[in-house]
Design an enzyme around this catalytic site. Structure first.
Site, PDB file in Angstrom:
ATOM      1  N   LYS A 124       0.868  -1.191   0.000  1.00  7.81           N
ATOM      2  CA  LYS A 124       0.000   0.000   0.000  1.00  7.81           C
ATOM      3  C   LYS A 124       0.893   1.226   0.000  1.00  7.81           C
ATOM      4  O   LYS A 124       2.005   1.187   0.500  1.00  7.81           O
ATOM      5  CB  LYS A 124      -0.873   0.025   1.262  1.00  7.81           C
ATOM      6  CG  LYS A 124      -2.127   0.825   1.101  1.00  7.81           C
ATOM      7  CD  LYS A 124      -3.211  -0.024   0.501  1.00  7.81           C
ATOM      8  CE  LYS A 124      -4.434   0.762   0.133  1.00  7.81           C
ATOM      9  NZ  LYS A 124      -5.542  -0.143  -0.215  1.00  7.81           N
ATOM     10  N   ASP A 164      -6.939   4.043  -4.762  1.00  8.83           N
ATOM     11  CA  ASP A 164      -7.588   3.881  -3.453  1.00  8.83           C
ATOM     12  C   ASP A 164      -8.253   5.248  -3.211  1.00  8.83           C
ATOM     13  O   ASP A 164      -8.461   6.008  -4.172  1.00  8.83           O
ATOM     14  CB  ASP A 164      -6.556   3.525  -2.366  1.00  8.83           C
ATOM     15  CG  ASP A 164      -7.209   2.999  -1.088  1.00  8.83           C
ATOM     16  OD1 ASP A 164      -7.552   1.813  -1.038  1.00  8.83           O
ATOM     17  OD2 ASP A 164      -7.409   3.787  -0.139  1.00  8.83           O
TER      18      ASP A 164
END
Ligand code: GLU
Length: 447
Positions: A124, A164
Site C-alpha cells: 500500500k 484507493d
C-alpha cells in the site's frame, strides 16, 4: 502464541500507530486458536514476522501549485508481504495519510489478496496530499512529482500500485504516463486501474462495488434471504460507492442513502441511474461534498448536514468510505432502526465496538477484506491481461469476478462456520487469508 503478549510488544514499539494495531489485533484474535494447533508456525515465528512489513519507503514530494507556490508533501510505499506474489495494493491520497494508516492497509491487503486466489502479495502507498479543491493541473503535477520518486521501487513483477481513496482513473493516468517517461518501459502492467484504451481492464472501475454486491448477495442467500426490494444505506459517493449503488440497483435493491464529509442525502424512492451517473461528476469536481446531489435532484434527494448514512432507516448498511467510519454508537442506531445486515466495503470501515454490537445482536456481518476484494482481484485480472497482451470482454471479466467472489465466500464458510450453523465471516476471512500467507512463508524458509 498469545495474542495479549504479541500485542503488548507491538504496542510498546508502535504505540502511536492506532489503525495498524487495530488491524493486527483483529486478525490475531481470529487466528489464535488455529495457529496454536500448528506448532510448525510457532517454531518459524510466523506471527512475529507476518505483522512486520518487508520494507517501507518514505520520500519527499515537492510540486508547484497554480499560484506558483512550492508545496511539500510526504509520499510512502509500504511493501508489506511478498510470500504469495509481487506486492500489490493501492495508493491513497488523503490529508490524514500516515505510516500507521498505510501499514494497516498493507497488512489487510496481504490477507485480502491471498483470499482472491490470485498470486499477489500485499502493499500500500500514498501521500498526505489533499486532493480537495485542487485543479486538474495541480493533480497532474503532484502525480508526476510523486512518481519521480516512486518509480525505482515498483515494476510489473515487483510491485504494482493501483487506486484507493483520492486516486482514481485520472490519477492512475498521470502516474502511468510519468512512469513510462522515467523507466522507458512501455509494458503497461506496472499500475492497474488504467484507461480502457491503454491497458486497463474492462470493469475495473466498477469491480470493487460489483464484487461487494456479489458477496453481499451470497451472504443473504446463505442466510435464506433475497436482496430484491431491500433498502440499502451506503456511505461515500466515490468510485466504490458508485459501483455498489449501480449493482445494488441492478439487483433490485433500493439505495436510500449516500453520504459525504458534509452530511447525508436521503433518497426515499431509491437512487436512479441519472443520480448514479452524477456521482461521477461529484467526485471529479474535487469538492468532496454530497450536498451536490440534493442541489441537482431537489425533489428526489434530501440533504441533512452533519448526519451520517447510518441515521437513515435501512435493511442493509454498506460502509464504502473510510476506516472506522461506523462507530459503536452508529451500530446501535442502525440496530434500533431494524438493520439486519452490514457488509464492510471500505477497508476496516467498522470500529471494533460496532462489530461487537452487530455480532452481539446476531445480525449478518462481513469484513472488508472479503467483501471488497473484487477490486484488487480485477486488478489481478488486469495484470494477467497485460502480461499476455490481450483484453477480455466485459462478460469474461464479470464471470471471473463472480467466480472469485464465490470462492472467497466458500473460504469464509469453510473456516467460519459456527456450531449453530451460522457463519462468522470475520473469523472465516481472517483464518483463510492467514493460512495461505503463513503456509507460503513457511515453505519459503526463514527469510
Ligand atoms: N485499493 C483497493 C483495495 O483496497 C484496490 C487495490 C488494487 O487494485 O491493487 O483493495
Amino acid at each position: 502464541m498469545k495474542v495479549s503478549e504479541i500485542m503488548t510488544a507491538l504496542e510498546k514499539k508502535y504505540g502511536h500507530e492506532q489503525e495498524y494495531l487495530q488491524a493486527v489485533r483483529e486478525v490475531l484474535e481470529s487466528i489464535e486458536e488455529v495457529y496454536n494447533q500448528h506448532p510448525e508456525f510457532e517454531k518459524a515465528k510466523i506471527v512475529e514476522r507476518i505483522v512486520e512489513p518487508d520494507r517501507i519507503f518514505t520520500f519527499r514530494v515537492v510540486w508547484v501549485d497554480d499560484k506558483g507556490e512550492v508545496q511539500t508533501n510526504l509520499g510512502y510505499r509500504v511493501q508489506f508481504n511478498a510470500a504469495i506474489g509481487p506486492y500489490k495494493g493501492g495508493l491513497r491520497f488523503h490529508k490524514a495519510v500516515t505510516p500507521s494508516m498505510l501499514k494497516f492497509l498493507g497488512f489487510e491487503q496481504t490477507f485480502k489478496n491471498a483470499l482472491t486466489t490470485l498470486p499477489m502479495g500485499g502493499g500500500k502507498g500514498g501521500s498526505d496530499f489533499d486532493p480537495k479543491g485542487k485543479s486538474d493541473a495541480e493533480i497532474m503535477r503532484f502525480c508526476q512529482a510523486f512518481m519521480l520518486e516512486l518509480w525505482r521501487n515498483i515494476g510489473p513483477d515487483t510491485d504494482v500500485p493501483a487506486g484507493d481513496v483520492g486516486v482514481g482513473g485520472r490519477e492512475i493516468g498521470y502516474l502511468t504516463g510519468m512512469y513510462k517517461k522515467l523507466a522507458r518501459e512501455y509494458n503497461t502492467g506496472v499500475l492497474t486501474g488504467k484507461g480502457m484504451t491503454w491497458g486497463g481492464s474492462i470493469l475495473r472501475p466498477e469491480a470493487t462495488g460489483y464484487g461487494a454486491l456479489y458477496f453481499t448477495n451470497q451472504v443473504l442467500k446463505t442466510a435464506g434471504k433475497d436482496i430484491k426490494g431491500k433498502t440499502i444505506a451506503l456511505s461515500g459517493f466515490g468510485n466504490v460507492a458508485w459501483g455498489a449503488a449501480k449493482k445494488a440497483t441492478e439487483l433490485g435493491a433500493k439505495v436510500v442513502a449516500i453520504s459525504g464529509p458534509d452530511g447525508v442525502c436521503h433518497i426515499p424512492d431509491g437512487i436512479t441511474q441519472d443520480m448514479i451517473d452524477y456521482m461521477l461528476v461529484m467526485r471529479s469536481s474535487n469538492r468532496d461534498i454530497v450536498s451536490m446531489m440534493a442541489d441537482k435532484f431537489p425533489d428526489k434527494a434530501f440533504f441533512t448536514a452533519g448526519k451520517k448514512a447510518w441515521s437513515i432507516k435501512c435493511d442493509i448498511a454498506l460502509p464504502c468510505a473510510f476506516q472506522n467510519e461506523l462507530t459503536g454508537e452508529d451500530a446501535k442506531e442502525l440496530l434500533a432502526n431494524g438493520t439486519w445486515c452490514c457488509c464492510e466495503v471500505s477497508n476496516m470501515g467498522c470500529r471494533p465496538e460496532a462489530i461487537h454490537e452487530f455480532q452481539k445482536a446476531g445480525i449478518l456481518f462481513a469484513p472488508g477484506k472479503a467483501v471488497n476484494a473484487g477490486g484488487v482481484a480485477t486488478s489481478g485480472l488486469e495484470m494477467t491481461q497485460n502480461a499476455s497482451h490481450i483484453s477480455w470482454t466485459a462478460e469474461e471479466v464479470d464471470a471471473k469476478l463472480h467466480h472469485i467472489m464465490s470462492s472467497i465466500h466458500e473460504q469464509c464458510v469453510k473456516y467460519g462456520r459456527r456450531p449453530d450453523g451460522t457463519i462468522d465471516y470475520v473469523k472465516g476471512a481472517n483464518i483463510a487469508g492467514f493460512m495461505k500467507v503463513a503456509t507460503a512463508m513457511l515453505e519459503q524458509g526463514t527469510i
